[in-house]
Design an enzyme around this catalytic site. Sequence first.
Site, PDB file in Angstrom:
ATOM      1  N   ASP A   9       1.562  -1.819  -9.123  1.00 59.18           N
ATOM      2  CA  ASP A   9       1.076  -2.327  -7.828  1.00 59.18           C
ATOM      3  C   ASP A   9       1.925  -1.915  -6.612  1.00 59.18           C
ATOM      4  OD1 ASP A   9      -0.685  -3.519  -9.559  1.00 59.18           O
ATOM      5  OD2 ASP A   9      -0.214  -5.583  -9.038  1.00 59.18           O
ATOM      6  N   LYS A 107      -7.049  -3.386 -11.712  1.00 62.75           N
ATOM      7  CA  LYS A 107      -7.093  -4.695 -12.375  1.00 62.75           C
ATOM      8  C   LYS A 107      -7.377  -5.773 -11.346  1.00 62.75           C
ATOM      9  CE  LYS A 107      -2.087  -5.220 -12.051  1.00 62.75           C
ATOM     10  NZ  LYS A 107      -2.065  -6.365 -11.145  1.00 62.75           N
ATOM     11  N   CYS A 152       3.484  -9.446 -11.658  1.00 65.56           N
ATOM     12  CA  CYS A 152       2.779  -8.387 -12.388  1.00 65.56           C
ATOM     13  C   CYS A 152       3.696  -7.529 -13.251  1.00 65.56           C
ATOM     14  CB  CYS A 152       1.954  -7.556 -11.418  1.00 65.56           C
ATOM     15  SG  CYS A 152       0.552  -8.507 -10.757  1.00 65.56           S
TER      16      CYS A 152
HETATM   17  C1  VGL Z   1       0.670  -9.643  -7.754  1.00 66.86           C
HETATM   18  C2  VGL Z   1       0.230 -11.742  -6.986  1.00 66.86           C
HETATM   19  C3  VGL Z   1      -1.106 -11.444  -6.876  1.00 66.86           C
HETATM   20  C4  VGL Z   1       1.692  -8.654  -8.225  1.00 66.86           C
HETATM   21  C5  VGL Z   1      -0.668  -9.321  -7.671  1.00 66.86           C
HETATM   22  O1  VGL Z   1       1.441  -7.443  -8.153  1.00 66.86           O
HETATM   23  O2  VGL Z   1       2.769  -9.109  -8.673  1.00 66.86           O
HETATM   24  N1  VGL Z   1       1.107 -10.851  -7.426  1.00 66.86           N
HETATM   25  N2  VGL Z   1      -1.552 -10.234  -7.210  1.00 66.86           N
END
Ligand code: VGL
Length: 198
Positions: A9, A107, A152
Amino acid sequence: MPRALIVIDMQADFCPGGALAVAGGDGIVDPINALMADHDAVVLTQDWHPANHASFAANHPGAEPFSVAQMPYGPQVLWPAHCVIGTKGADFHPDLDLSRVDLVIRKGFRPQIDSYSAFFENDHQTPTGLAGYLRDRGLLDLTFVGLAHDFCVAWSAMDAARGGFAATVIESATRAIDLNGSLDRARTDMRAAGVTLE
Ligand code: VGL
Ligand code: ZN
């Protein structure tokens, strides 16, 4: 054993100026780019939510961002809207080196369920398909970096270890949200699951 770098991410919304900014998130782009050369394969994950996603506080009337809601699959932090499909915030950080990327796995695109892990949605049952891809290619030794360390990255590394992969998190190439002690808890949980923190 062939090794894959799993970059979690590394998107605009998780970097300073983004909708769910992680402090110092943009400071790990260069180390991540450098790590790509040491691996046989590079996989990126991309958080990819529809605007009506159930993890967004705005979709729960009266709920504050960073509060916790009970979902059919368990407790869920309600986040500010982030990484909405097709928006600038969902793009990868502009300096991330995409030239060596083999696979991008998106995702969190189902409206009713979040997906922190690169392997399973938050029900711990619905697979993303990543494990099959990695096993088919013999990529059984996995290095995790990216955002966020305590959500994540941690959930991905723990699922990898539980799934029989060797899993290492390079802590200098991650940054944490650290919500109510979540970083300490994630580190303890990762070690218990057999993840190496390096
Ligand atoms: C994430 C919160 C919501 C992350 C993704 O990448 O850690 N955290 N969506
Ligand atoms: Zn998300």
